[in-house]
Design a protein around this motif. Structure first.
Motif, PDB file in Angstrom:
ATOM      1  N   SER A  21      -1.432  -1.912  -3.256  1.00 17.68           N
ATOM      2  CA  SER A  21      -1.458  -2.020  -1.788  1.00 17.68           C
ATOM      3  C   SER A  21      -0.263  -1.280  -1.199  1.00 17.68           C
ATOM      4  O   SER A  21       0.784  -1.132  -1.842  1.00 17.68           O
ATOM      5  N   ARG A  23       1.434  -2.354   1.395  1.00 14.95           N
ATOM      6  CA  ARG A  23       2.455  -3.352   1.728  1.00 14.95           C
ATOM      7  C   ARG A  23       3.346  -3.657   0.518  1.00 14.95           C
ATOM      8  O   ARG A  23       4.575  -3.713   0.637  1.00 14.95           O
ATOM      9  N   ARG A  54      -9.423   2.933   0.647  1.00 14.73           N
ATOM     10  CA  ARG A  54      -8.948   1.740   1.344  1.00 14.73           C
ATOM     11  C   ARG A  54      -9.975   0.628   1.167  1.00 14.73           C
ATOM     12  O   ARG A  54     -11.129   0.777   1.553  1.00 14.73           O
ATOM     13  N   LEU A  55      -9.539  -0.482   0.601  1.00 13.68           N
ATOM     14  CA  LEU A  55     -10.409  -1.633   0.377  1.00 13.68           C
ATOM     15  C   LEU A  55     -10.033  -2.752   1.338  1.00 13.68           C
ATOM     16  O   LEU A  55      -9.010  -2.682   2.034  1.00 13.68           O
ATOM     17  N   SER A  56     -10.823  -3.812   1.356  1.00 12.00           N
ATOM     18  CA  SER A  56     -10.511  -4.935   2.241  1.00 12.00           C
ATOM     19  C   SER A  56      -9.192  -5.585   1.840  1.00 12.00           C
ATOM     20  O   SER A  56      -8.465  -6.103   2.679  1.00 12.00           O
ATOM     21  N   ARG A  57      -8.906  -5.546   0.543  1.00  8.67           N
ATOM     22  CA  ARG A  57      -7.634  -6.083   0.063  1.00  8.67           C
ATOM     23  C   ARG A  57      -6.936  -5.019  -0.778  1.00  8.67           C
ATOM     24  O   ARG A  57      -7.095  -4.968  -1.997  1.00  8.67           O
ATOM     25  N   GLY A  58      -6.186  -4.160  -0.120  1.00 14.18           N
ATOM     26  CA  GLY A  58      -5.413  -3.172  -0.845  1.00 14.18           C
ATOM     27  C   GLY A  58      -6.093  -1.826  -0.960  1.00 14.18           C
ATOM     28  O   GLY A  58      -6.979  -1.475  -0.171  1.00 14.18           O
ATOM     29  N   ARG A  60      -7.318   1.533  -3.923  1.00 13.65           N
ATOM     30  CA  ARG A  60      -7.685   1.884  -5.292  1.00 13.65           C
ATOM     31  C   ARG A  60      -7.668   3.403  -5.409  1.00 13.65           C
ATOM     32  O   ARG A  60      -8.058   4.118  -4.488  1.00 13.65           O
TER      33      ARG A  60
END
Length: 317
Positions: A21, A23, A54-58, A60
């Motif tokens: 991610s 962040r 870009r994924l919903s959480r982080g 890849r």
């Protein structure tokens, strides 16, 4: 590297992909997440390629992103190795080696080989980190460590096996245990009648046990699962159950008679190996190469039969 491949942008990309991610990468690098996002976007624009999804959480890595990250890791390692070799040409005797290893190698390493090596190379510094089999392989393949000591790694095109020695898995029991009185190699299904402690699935010992279970069409149900060989040692010593480990990992306990290592009649368990690994294609600095050769020749783990399973003599009636 081409001027197109800016080092700082590649570093941001590497950390973002490694940590999963923007962040997390921002926290690790102590910068604002927008800085990392902008630098990756500029790199993508210059290359004309998408590097991250870009994924919903982080995020890849795409295939292109993964390729760049791999080359960046190799470039960093090559740069560090080149600096080390230049220092050697200057006649400097200092050096540093990073090693990642399974816990089972610690006692063997500390019982004599490491001290003898330091007698020859007193100014060499080292860093040791413990990890499971899968993580040792990944850490070496990603150039985070020069050398890995690992039990029964699976085939991986990213690594080279510098040394391998057959080290069968043994049934580890208290001295005088009923199984030790049989006077013959054990059958794997005989262990199912006793409480078992085993390593977690990411460890080589547990993976080879799983292969043996499949081959014999049986299922062992461990009473205890752990990431620590020390926990398994105490589990057996306390009379709580048995475990499966290579004999070299408990050599001190075998020497003082507090534990016994019994052979098991199983092809998978008998063919497991202790290995020294490096990243394929990496030319190690002199200090790391010297240490690799020394440990390969000095440690019990890499000397076949030095600490093997022993069949006890059947007690006379």
């Amino acid at each position: 590297m081409s001027a197109l491949l800016d080092h700082h942008r590649l570093h941001y990309l590497h950390e973002a992909i490694r940590l999963g991610s923007l962040r997390a990468a921002a926290e690790a690098l102590d910068v604002n997440a927008s800085v990392i996002s902008r630098q990756i976007a500029l790199l993508e624009k210059e290359l004309g390629l998408t590097l991250v999804e870009r994924l919903s959480r982080g995020i890849r890595a795409t295939e292109a992103g993964a390729l760049l990250v791999e080359r960046f890791r190799h470039w960093q390692a090559d740069q560090a190795d080149t600096v080390a070799k230049l220092r050697e040409l200057q006649g400097l005797k200092r050096g540093h080696v990073d090693i990642v290893l399974g816990e089972g190698f610690v006692s063997d390493l500390m019982s004599g080989p490491l001290g003898r090596f330091w007698q020859r190379h007193p100014d060499l510094t080292m860093a040791f980190d413990l990890a499971g089999t899968n993580e040792v392989v990944n850490a070496v393949a990603e150039d985070r460590y020069h050398i890995g000591l690992v039990f029964n790694p699976g085939a991986d095109p990213r690594i080279s096996i510098a040394t391998a020695s057959r080290q069968p898995l043994c049934a580890i029991v208290p001295p005088g245990h009923v199984l030790a009185r049989l006077g013959r190699p054990l059958r794997l299904r005989e262990l199912a009648d006793h409480p078992l402690g085993l390593m977690h699935p990411s460890y080589g010992t547990r993976q080879i046990v799983a292969m043996a279970e499949t081959a014999e069409r049986i299922a062992l149900s461990p009473k205890l699962a752990t990431s620590s060989i020390n926990v398994l040692r105490h589990f057996v010593k306390s009379g709580l159950g048995l475990t499966l480990l290579p004999a070299f990992s408990i050599a001190a306990d075998l020497a003082d008679g507090s534990l016994a290592a019994l052979p098991i009649d199983n092809r998978q368990l008998s063919s497991s190996e202790a290995c020294v690994i490096t990243r394929r294609g990496r030319e190690l600095p002199h200090a790391a190469g010297q240490l690799l050769r020394f440990l390969s020749g000095q440690m019990r783990a890499f000397t076949a039969g030095a600490a093997d399973c022993k069949t006890p003599t059947r007690a006379r009636r």
